[in-house]
Design a protein around this motif. Structure first.
Motif, PDB file in Angstrom:
ATOM      1  N   THR A  10       0.840  -1.189   0.000  1.00  0.00           N
ATOM      2  CA  THR A  10       0.000   0.000   0.000  1.00  0.00           C
ATOM      3  C   THR A  10       0.877   1.242   0.000  1.00  0.00           C
ATOM      4  O   THR A  10       1.912   1.284   0.664  1.00  0.00           O
ATOM      5  N   GLN A  12       0.730   5.527   0.325  1.00  0.00           N
ATOM      6  CA  GLN A  12      -0.035   6.735   0.634  1.00  0.00           C
ATOM      7  C   GLN A  12       0.594   7.874  -0.150  1.00  0.00           C
ATOM      8  O   GLN A  12       1.811   8.060  -0.111  1.00  0.00           O
ATOM      9  N   LEU A  33      -7.494   2.757  -3.713  1.00  0.00           N
ATOM     10  CA  LEU A  33      -8.259   2.431  -2.501  1.00  0.00           C
ATOM     11  C   LEU A  33      -9.063   3.646  -2.044  1.00  0.00           C
ATOM     12  O   LEU A  33     -10.246   3.543  -1.751  1.00  0.00           O
ATOM     13  N   ALA A  82      -4.713   6.602  -1.447  1.00  0.00           N
ATOM     14  CA  ALA A  82      -4.082   5.343  -1.025  1.00  0.00           C
ATOM     15  C   ALA A  82      -4.218   4.377  -2.202  1.00  0.00           C
ATOM     16  O   ALA A  82      -5.304   4.210  -2.764  1.00  0.00           O
ATOM     17  N   LEU A  84      -3.005   0.444  -3.831  1.00  0.00           N
ATOM     18  CA  LEU A  84      -2.387  -0.870  -3.677  1.00  0.00           C
ATOM     19  C   LEU A  84      -1.592  -1.144  -4.944  1.00  0.00           C
ATOM     20  O   LEU A  84      -2.148  -1.152  -6.045  1.00  0.00           O
TER      21      LEU A  84
END
Lengths: 209, 209
Positions: A10, A12, A33, A82, A84
């Protein structure tokens, strides 16, 4: 599929962060996300063509899963995001061994193709006001009826690029939509009758181009 | 792959023949062997949006290979055509058992996505004259230089729909291209300098929309 998601990481991102460039090797696919990501190209003269703006639950860098050598466009976070990140190698290995993963990837690719075909249709056959109406409708669950207030998810300059208008033409389009019971107040859009707006977005107009 | 091609059947079509409709079950993928096929949508008011025009060596009904339930657009022969019809079932079974077939299908899907992304970029950022220039350039091998006469492969009304212009706007675009050394005489297009035309198609114009 869980294995591939486990192999992902993940990330940010702050607003404005570059995710990949058009020319870089297409090594990863990303699932959004939270937040919004702009896919765009830069023309020889420095103009920016927004290809699409992708929100939660959709993916970017899909061409990596089609074994493209390089990404087809630039990708940049237009809000905090966010993501993935899934290495294409891991994804393709899974696809090789698992029919369910193949089906999932096919469905994902199909929805990308559908979105692009829908855009080509809209750019060729719908007026700016109709495309602005389609954009507003994309912010509510399909088939919603009645009145609703929706919040524009990012700034109007980007919305203009997404629907293929200049910022001034988008303002004119929003003004034209008042006749359809739409009122834009800063980032809030009040729609009187979603069904009527959907009908308007579909109707044939003269001189759409 | 040979096995799948063997499971296919060749169809000869006259101009105007319907190949599939947008709403029908997406059971087959077709490879265009000769001739040209128009992919299009019909809007609620009866307008026609040309999604693309597909020639020899490319495929139509690609969504069948992505397990779409229904085709995304109508398909019609705009010249006499020969098509290879491949049942999606056979293709997907092969894809399940053969990595080379998976790679071929991915490459085919990628080129479809690339074409659509290119169209969205052009519709948003290039003028009508630039899109007409791109169309002319698509008729010669990439990277060609010098002067060349090319023959328009189908009628101008369809070319107009493909580049997202009205027939009148396409005529104006062709006239504007005279300054770029392009002369259109019925179905023959004389290009003085292919390299210069390619540069023109890329350049940024004010008020492209």
């Amino acid at each position: 599929m869980n294995k591939v998601i486990a192999s992902g990481s993940t990330r940010q991102l702050v607003r404005g962060a570059r995710i990949f460039t058009r020319d870089s090797p297409a090594d990863d696919l990303f699932i959004v996300l939270t937040g919004w990501v702009k896919l765009y190209r830069v023309t020889a003269g420095g103009g920016e063509a927004v290809i699409d703006v992708i929100g939660p639950g959709r993916s970017i860098g899909n061409s990596a899963a089609l074994e493209a050598e390089r990404y087809l466009a630039h990708a940049e976070a237009v809000t905090p995001c966010a993501l993935l990140k899934i290495p294409a190698d891991a994804l393709l290995a899974l696809v090789d061994s698992c029919p369910e993963a193949r089906a999932a990837l096919r469905a994902n690719t199909l929805s990308q193709v559908q979105a692009l075909v829908g855009q080509v249709e809209a750019l060729k056959m719908r007026s700016g006001a109709q495309r602005a109406a389609q954009f507003i409708l994309s912010l509510v669950p399909e088939g919603s009826q009645g009145s609703r207030t929706v919040r524009l998810p990012y700034d109007k300059a980007l919305i203009a690029g997404q629907v293929g208008l200049s910022p001034e033409s988008l303002s004119r389009a929003f003004r034209r939509l008042r006749e359809q019971g739409v009122r834009v107040q800063r980032r809030d859009v009040l729609v009187n009758d979603l069904g009527a707006l959907a009908a308007y977005a579909e109707v044939r107009e003269l001189e759409c181009a």
